[in-house]
Design a protein around this motif. Structure first.
Motif, PDB file in Angstrom:
ATOM      1  N   UNK A  11      12.009  32.580 -23.291  1.00 50.13           N
ATOM      2  CA  UNK A  11      10.773  32.382 -22.515  1.00 50.13           C
ATOM      3  C   UNK A  11      11.072  31.747 -21.165  1.00 50.13           C
ATOM      4  N   UNK A  12      11.955  30.739 -21.142  1.00 51.30           N
ATOM      5  CA  UNK A  12      12.319  30.096 -19.861  1.00 51.30           C
ATOM      6  C   UNK A  12      12.991  31.091 -18.925  1.00 51.30           C
ATOM      7  N   UNK A  13      13.869  31.908 -19.481  1.00 52.26           N
ATOM      8  CA  UNK A  13      14.570  32.905 -18.661  1.00 52.26           C
ATOM      9  C   UNK A  13      13.589  33.921 -18.080  1.00 52.26           C
ATOM     10  N   UNK A  14      12.620  34.340 -18.879  1.00 49.56           N
ATOM     11  CA  UNK A  14      11.612  35.296 -18.397  1.00 49.56           C
ATOM     12  C   UNK A  14      10.764  34.660 -17.307  1.00 49.56           C
ATOM     13  N   UNK A  15      10.309  33.439 -17.539  1.00 48.59           N
ATOM     14  CA  UNK A  15       9.498  32.746 -16.522  1.00 48.59           C
ATOM     15  C   UNK A  15      10.267  32.581 -15.215  1.00 48.59           C
ATOM     16  N   UNK A  16      11.550  32.219 -15.320  1.00 49.48           N
ATOM     17  CA  UNK A  16      12.367  32.033 -14.125  1.00 49.48           C
ATOM     18  C   UNK A  16      12.524  33.354 -13.376  1.00 49.48           C
ATOM     19  N   UNK A  70      10.485  35.977 -13.455  1.00 52.78           N
ATOM     20  CA  UNK A  70       9.184  36.354 -12.868  1.00 52.78           C
ATOM     21  C   UNK A  70       8.889  35.504 -11.641  1.00 52.78           C
ATOM     22  N   UNK A  71       9.229  34.240 -11.705  1.00 47.40           N
ATOM     23  CA  UNK A  71       9.024  33.362 -10.554  1.00 47.40           C
ATOM     24  C   UNK A  71       9.876  33.817  -9.366  1.00 47.40           C
ATOM     25  N   UNK A  72      11.113  34.168  -9.648  1.00 43.56           N
ATOM     26  CA  UNK A  72      12.006  34.648  -8.580  1.00 43.56           C
ATOM     27  C   UNK A  72      11.464  35.946  -7.981  1.00 43.56           C
ATOM     28  N   UNK A  73      10.921  36.827  -8.808  1.00 38.69           N
ATOM     29  CA  UNK A  73      10.351  38.070  -8.307  1.00 38.69           C
ATOM     30  C   UNK A  73       9.128  37.807  -7.436  1.00 38.69           C
ATOM     31  N   UNK A  74       8.265  36.865  -7.862  1.00 34.88           N
ATOM     32  CA  UNK A  74       7.084  36.530  -7.057  1.00 34.88           C
ATOM     33  C   UNK A  74       7.494  35.929  -5.721  1.00 34.88           C
ATOM     34  N   UNK A  75       8.500  35.043  -5.747  1.00 35.05           N
ATOM     35  CA  UNK A  75       8.975  34.419  -4.502  1.00 35.05           C
ATOM     36  C   UNK A  75       9.553  35.479  -3.559  1.00 35.05           C
ATOM     37  N   UNK A  76      10.311  36.398  -4.103  1.00 33.86           N
ATOM     38  CA  UNK A  76      10.909  37.451  -3.271  1.00 33.86           C
ATOM     39  C   UNK A  76       9.822  38.324  -2.667  1.00 33.86           C
ATOM     40  N   UNK A  77       8.787  38.640  -3.462  1.00 34.83           N
ATOM     41  CA  UNK A  77       7.694  39.473  -2.958  1.00 34.83           C
ATOM     42  C   UNK A  77       6.895  38.742  -1.887  1.00 34.83           C
ATOM     43  N   UNK A  78       6.730  37.439  -2.041  1.00 31.57           N
ATOM     44  CA  UNK A  78       5.956  36.644  -1.081  1.00 31.57           C
ATOM     45  C   UNK A  78       6.689  36.513   0.254  1.00 31.57           C
ATOM     46  N   UNK A  79       8.001  36.641   0.250  1.00 29.52           N
ATOM     47  CA  UNK A  79       8.785  36.475   1.479  1.00 29.52           C
ATOM     48  C   UNK A  79       9.108  37.798   2.159  1.00 29.52           C
ATOM     49  N   UNK A  80       8.492  38.871   1.703  1.00 25.34           N
ATOM     50  CA  UNK A  80       8.730  40.187   2.339  1.00 25.34           C
ATOM     51  C   UNK A  80       7.834  40.368   3.515  1.00 25.34           C
TER      52      UNK A  80
END
Length: 91
Positions: free
Chosen positions: A74-79, A81-91
């Motif tokens: 669960x922690x790995x999945x959350x991490x 997903x968080x990294x994906x959201x951060x990458x999308x927000x910085x595009x």
């Protein structure tokens, strides 16, 4: 079952292969040969997918899944997903 006509272009070799199979008596007509070929292709694709699945399954942990393992996943999945959201927000 309703049938529809489909026109395809074949090389001379493929057309000859179909005609030989019909002449052999194993198939009633060219449509039977094509249907048999498509069924064989589908079996081949399923077999390849099953082979891939078996390889993936063999790499999975073999020990029983414990609550600790679930939490780690669960922690790995959350991490991720968080990294994906951060990458999308910085595009």
């Amino acid at each position: 079952m309703a049938t529809k006509t489909l026109s395809v272009s074949l090389t001379r070799e493929l057309k000859g292969s179909i005609e030989r199979r019909v002449r052999s008596g194993l198939y009633d007509d060219a449509s039977d040969v094509v249907r048999a070929g498509l069924r064989a292709l589908a079996r081949e694709e399923v077999a390849a997918a099953y082979h891939d699945w078996r390889e993936i399954a063999a790499k999975l942990p073999q020990e029983p899944i414990t609550r600790k393992t679930e939490q780690r996943v669960e922690r790995a999945i959350r991490a991720e997903r968080s990294a994906e959201r951060n990458a999308a927000a910085h595009k």
